[in-house]
Design a protein around this motif. Structure first.
Motif, PDB file in Angstrom:
ATOM      1  N   SER A   5       0.852  -1.193   0.000  1.00 16.31           N
ATOM      2  CA  SER A   5       0.000   0.000   0.000  1.00 16.31           C
ATOM      3  C   SER A   5       0.881   1.235   0.000  1.00 16.31           C
ATOM      4  O   SER A   5       1.915   1.269   0.690  1.00 16.31           O
ATOM      5  CB  SER A   5      -0.896   0.002   1.239  1.00 16.31           C
ATOM      6  OG  SER A   5      -1.478   1.271   1.446  1.00 16.31           O
ATOM      7  N   PRO A   6       0.484   2.286  -0.729  1.00 14.17           N
ATOM      8  CA  PRO A   6       1.304   3.510  -0.737  1.00 14.17           C
ATOM      9  C   PRO A   6       1.247   4.265   0.586  1.00 14.17           C
ATOM     10  O   PRO A   6       2.061   5.161   0.832  1.00 14.17           O
ATOM     11  CB  PRO A   6       0.688   4.341  -1.875  1.00 14.17           C
ATOM     12  CG  PRO A   6      -0.707   3.832  -2.004  1.00 14.17           C
ATOM     13  CD  PRO A   6      -0.653   2.378  -1.658  1.00 14.17           C
ATOM     14  N   GLN A   7       0.300   3.919   1.476  1.00 15.51           N
ATOM     15  CA  GLN A   7       0.188   4.586   2.771  1.00 15.51           C
ATOM     16  C   GLN A   7       0.552   3.673   3.944  1.00 15.51           C
ATOM     17  O   GLN A   7       0.347   4.030   5.099  1.00 15.51           O
ATOM     18  CB  GLN A   7      -1.247   5.103   2.993  1.00 15.51           C
ATOM     19  CG  GLN A   7      -1.607   6.339   2.207  1.00 15.51           C
ATOM     20  CD  GLN A   7      -2.021   6.021   0.781  1.00 15.51           C
ATOM     21  OE1 GLN A   7      -2.733   5.049   0.535  1.00 15.51           O
ATOM     22  NE2 GLN A   7      -1.585   6.840  -0.167  1.00 15.51           N
ATOM     23  N   GLY A   8       1.100   2.487   3.668  1.00 12.96           N
ATOM     24  CA  GLY A   8       1.380   1.519   4.724  1.00 12.96           C
ATOM     25  C   GLY A   8       2.751   1.676   5.343  1.00 12.96           C
ATOM     26  O   GLY A   8       3.382   2.736   5.292  1.00 12.96           O
ATOM     27  N   SER A   9       3.236   0.576   5.936  1.00 15.34           N
ATOM     28  CA  SER A   9       4.574   0.522   6.523  1.00 15.34           C
ATOM     29  C   SER A   9       5.633   0.646   5.434  1.00 15.34           C
ATOM     30  O   SER A   9       5.325   0.631   4.236  1.00 15.34           O
ATOM     31  CB  SER A   9       4.752  -0.804   7.260  1.00 15.34           C
ATOM     32  OG  SER A   9       4.725  -1.887   6.327  1.00 15.34           O
ATOM     33  N   HIS A  17       4.370  -2.145  -2.715  1.00 12.60           N
ATOM     34  CA  HIS A  17       3.465  -1.451  -3.642  1.00 12.60           C
ATOM     35  C   HIS A  17       4.241  -0.834  -4.805  1.00 12.60           C
ATOM     36  O   HIS A  17       3.816  -0.908  -5.966  1.00 12.60           O
ATOM     37  CB  HIS A  17       2.688  -0.364  -2.899  1.00 12.60           C
ATOM     38  CG  HIS A  17       1.758   0.425  -3.768  1.00 12.60           C
ATOM     39  ND1 HIS A  17       2.138   1.617  -4.362  1.00 12.60           N
ATOM     40  CD2 HIS A  17       0.488   0.187  -4.175  1.00 12.60           C
ATOM     41  CE1 HIS A  17       1.133   2.079  -5.080  1.00 12.60           C
ATOM     42  NE2 HIS A  17       0.122   1.238  -4.985  1.00 12.60           N
ATOM     43  N   SER A  51       5.351  -2.320   3.242  1.00 10.17           N
ATOM     44  CA  SER A  51       4.160  -2.238   2.403  1.00 10.17           C
ATOM     45  C   SER A  51       4.347  -1.245   1.263  1.00 10.17           C
ATOM     46  O   SER A  51       3.932  -1.490   0.129  1.00 10.17           O
ATOM     47  CB  SER A  51       2.955  -1.844   3.261  1.00 10.17           C
ATOM     48  OG  SER A  51       1.766  -1.880   2.513  1.00 10.17           O
ATOM     49  N   ARG A  52       4.987  -0.129   1.540  1.00 13.72           N
ATOM     50  CA  ARG A  52       5.221   0.882   0.510  1.00 13.72           C
ATOM     51  C   ARG A  52       6.184   0.374  -0.560  1.00 13.72           C
ATOM     52  O   ARG A  52       5.994   0.611  -1.755  1.00 13.72           O
ATOM     53  CB  ARG A  52       5.761   2.174   1.141  1.00 13.72           C
ATOM     54  CG  ARG A  52       4.730   2.904   1.998  1.00 13.72           C
ATOM     55  CD  ARG A  52       5.350   4.060   2.768  1.00 13.72           C
ATOM     56  NE  ARG A  52       4.380   4.607   3.711  1.00 13.72           N
ATOM     57  CZ  ARG A  52       4.000   5.883   3.756  1.00 13.72           C
ATOM     58  NH1 ARG A  52       4.525   6.752   2.901  1.00 13.72           N
ATOM     59  NH2 ARG A  52       3.127   6.297   4.641  1.00 13.72           N
TER      60      ARG A  52
END
Length: 317
Positions: free
Chosen positions: A114-118, A125, A121-122
């Motif tokens: 996700s672009p807004q995660g950890s 993504h 995650s970033r």
């Protein structure tokens, strides 16, 4: 047919061109930017787009050398399609010789991200957006986790026709039908219909010449299968792979010092002696025997083991 221009990380790579890109990932506390290093070879002619990735776990470096050797052999003017190579995905772990990211997360359990995660995650993504989404096929290069070592092997969904075809062409000693793990790159790419091979070979923080050679030849064989070059990249044919559906770890029955009686690639009979575990004084010992017939595809390297530790990995016959 002429290949279209390929745009990755905001950079346009024209047909017949090779570009080295640095896609920003994050800033360190010193404001130093950490980037994802990418090499793109956009072929002269239209064809498959193969991504190659290594060091998703930062201490797994065999794949870094495999990709270096592959890139040295490919010329854009003879290439159909494109090679999108990321020799070091986890730059943070690579620098620290660590499997993990600074947030202690396993990047290969963080996809699609996700672009807004950890941080993990970033980065996942970013990899999906800039690498996987531009690819038609993928090969992800790994080694065993410390302190283990693996026999060169392909892990893939062998029930998928195109994946199976690529696994056969790779020609590793083993190809293992393996379901995907939640959060893995292979799972995320497979959900997008992309055939992915996961190559496991050797050990962390070490170059293994045999594992590297098999990896290089395997990728070239897959490229030949996909007709990605104007002439064959290898003169040798892929070696037949032993196809495996099930594997099993044999564990230590007690703690102590491990004395292995087998090596990678050995064919094992049921009840065959695999190892002896002694105490530090040699006064007591336990014999570990194989519960099944199979082939040794992985084993622990550290002789100091605790009760329940995985010590020998068998591909079951």
């Amino acid at each position: 047919m002429t290949n279209p221009t390929l745009e990755i990380g905001g950079v346009a790579i024209a047909p017949g061109q090779k570009e080295r890109l640095e896609i920003p990932v994050a800033q360190l506390p010193t404001r130093t930017t950490i980037s994802l290093p990418v090499v793109v070879i956009n072929g002269q002619y239209q064809g498959p787009r193969l991504w190659l990735s290594a060091a998703i776990h930062g201490d797994e470096i065999n794949g870094v050398e495999i990709i270096r050797q592959i890139l040295s052999k490919i010329k854009a003017k003879y290439l159909y399609g494109a090679i999108i190579a990321v020799p070091v995905v986890n730059v943070f772990g690579f620098i620290e010789q660590s499997r993990y990211l600074p947030d202690r997360r396993d990047l290969n359990r963080s996809f699609p991200g996700s672009p807004q995660g950890s941080l993990a995650s970033r980065l996942a993504h970013l990899f999906m957006t800039e690498i996987v989404n531009h690819s038609t096929h993928g090969i992800d290069l790994h080694t065993a986790a410390q302190p283990r070592i693996n026999l060169p092997q392909i892990r893939a969904n062998l029930l998928d026709t195109e994946t199976y075809r690529c696994a056969q062409a790779f020609g590793a000693p083993l190809m293992i039908h393996a379901t995907t793990r939640d959060g893995s790159l292979r799972q995320a790419a497979s959900k997008q219909g992309i055939p992915v091979l996961l190559y496991e070979a050797g050990e962390a923080c070490r170059f293994d010449p045999q594992a590297i050679d098999i990896g290089v030849r395997g990728i070239l064989h897959v490229m030949d299968l996909l007709e990605m070059y104007t002439h064959p990249l290898t003169e040798d044919l892929p070696s037949p792979s032993l196809e495996i559906e099930k594997t099993k770890w044999v564990r230590a029955s007690r703690g102590g010092l491990l004395h292995l009686e087998v090596k990678l690639g050995d064919k094992i009979e049921k009840k065959q002696l695999l190892a002896i575990i002694t105490d530090a004084f040699g006064e007591t010992k336990a014999k570990i025997r194989s519960p099944d017939q199979g082939v040794v595809i992985g084993q622990v390297q550290n002789p100091l083991v605790n009760q329940g530790d995985a010590i020998v990995h068998l591909a079951l016959a």
